[in-house]
Design a protein around this motif. Structure first.
Motif, PDB file in Angstrom:
ATOM      1  N   LEU A  11     -70.428  -9.967 -25.429  1.00 18.97           N
ATOM      2  CA  LEU A  11     -69.802 -10.796 -24.400  1.00 18.97           C
ATOM      3  C   LEU A  11     -70.792 -11.876 -23.968  1.00 18.97           C
ATOM      4  O   LEU A  11     -71.950 -11.582 -23.665  1.00 18.97           O
ATOM      5  CB  LEU A  11     -69.413  -9.931 -23.211  1.00 18.97           C
ATOM      6  CG  LEU A  11     -68.871 -10.644 -21.970  1.00 18.97           C
ATOM      7  CD1 LEU A  11     -67.553 -11.336 -22.296  1.00 18.97           C
ATOM      8  CD2 LEU A  11     -68.686  -9.651 -20.827  1.00 18.97           C
ATOM      9  N   THR A  90     -63.245 -16.650 -28.949  1.00 15.49           N
ATOM     10  CA  THR A  90     -63.157 -15.199 -28.855  1.00 15.49           C
ATOM     11  C   THR A  90     -62.373 -14.666 -30.046  1.00 15.49           C
ATOM     12  O   THR A  90     -61.247 -15.093 -30.303  1.00 15.49           O
ATOM     13  CB  THR A  90     -62.468 -14.785 -27.545  1.00 15.49           C
ATOM     14  OG1 THR A  90     -63.310 -15.156 -26.444  1.00 15.49           O
ATOM     15  CG2 THR A  90     -62.189 -13.303 -27.507  1.00 15.49           C
ATOM     16  N   GLN A 110     -66.996  -7.883 -32.644  1.00 15.24           N
ATOM     17  CA  GLN A 110     -66.238  -8.602 -31.620  1.00 15.24           C
ATOM     18  C   GLN A 110     -67.140  -9.584 -30.888  1.00 15.24           C
ATOM     19  O   GLN A 110     -68.227  -9.230 -30.427  1.00 15.24           O
ATOM     20  CB  GLN A 110     -65.642  -7.609 -30.620  1.00 15.24           C
ATOM     21  CG  GLN A 110     -64.903  -8.259 -29.456  1.00 15.24           C
ATOM     22  CD  GLN A 110     -63.602  -8.906 -29.869  1.00 15.24           C
ATOM     23  OE1 GLN A 110     -62.820  -8.319 -30.629  1.00 15.24           O
ATOM     24  NE2 GLN A 110     -63.339 -10.115 -29.377  1.00 15.24           N
ATOM     25  N   THR A 112     -66.718 -12.083 -27.608  1.00 17.78           N
ATOM     26  CA  THR A 112     -65.872 -12.446 -26.482  1.00 17.78           C
ATOM     27  C   THR A 112     -66.598 -13.487 -25.646  1.00 17.78           C
ATOM     28  O   THR A 112     -67.729 -13.253 -25.206  1.00 17.78           O
ATOM     29  CB  THR A 112     -65.546 -11.220 -25.616  1.00 17.78           C
ATOM     30  OG1 THR A 112     -64.897 -10.233 -26.430  1.00 17.78           O
ATOM     31  CG2 THR A 112     -64.622 -11.609 -24.466  1.00 17.78           C
ATOM     32  N   SER A 114     -66.352 -15.646 -22.280  1.00 20.78           N
ATOM     33  CA  SER A 114     -65.663 -15.725 -20.996  1.00 20.78           C
ATOM     34  C   SER A 114     -65.761 -17.136 -20.426  1.00 20.78           C
ATOM     35  O   SER A 114     -66.747 -17.838 -20.624  1.00 20.78           O
ATOM     36  CB  SER A 114     -66.262 -14.722 -20.016  1.00 20.78           C
ATOM     37  OG  SER A 114     -67.615 -15.033 -19.755  1.00 20.78           O
TER      38      SER A 114
END
Length: 115
Positions: A11, A90, A110, A112, A114
């Motif tokens: 993230l 993302t 993954q 991601t 934000s």
């Protein structure tokens, strides 16, 4: 057979950076181009960048100037440095290898971003 294992996802805030790594094992001496693809929810998998065994690289227009692909043939690694990340990037990022009976795919990592 070739096995690919990705790492480095996570993230990050918009504008941030991540570095993805892909480790290749198995019959790696037969590999040619290696690259990165990504697949966002509800979308098709798309090419991000690839690099040949001779280290010639190609990028999707959307990432040019922000992403850098590199390859360490001695360590059987390929990397993707991603800068100035955007929320729309993302996705699950997959390592890909061509040649030697491929294509081969990793399990994905993954990423991601934000807002």
């Amino acid at each position: 057979q070739v096995q690919l294992v990705e790492s480095g996802g996570g993230l990050v805030q918009a504008g941030g950076s991540l570095r993805l790594s892909c480790a290749a094992s198995g019959s790696i001496f037969r590999l040619d181009a290696m690259g990165w693809y990504r697949q966002a929810p509800g979308k098709q998998r798309e090419l991000v960048a690839y690099i040949t065994s001779g280290r010639r690289s190609t990028y999707a227009d959307a990432v040019k100037g922000r992403f850098t692909i590199s390859r360490d043939n001695a360590e059987n690694m390929v990397y993707l440095q991603m800068n100035s990340l955007k929320p729309e990037e993302t996705a699950v990022y997959y390592c890909n290898a061509q040649g030697g009976g491929g294509p081969y795919w990793g399990q994905g990592t993954q990423v991601t971003v934000s807002s």
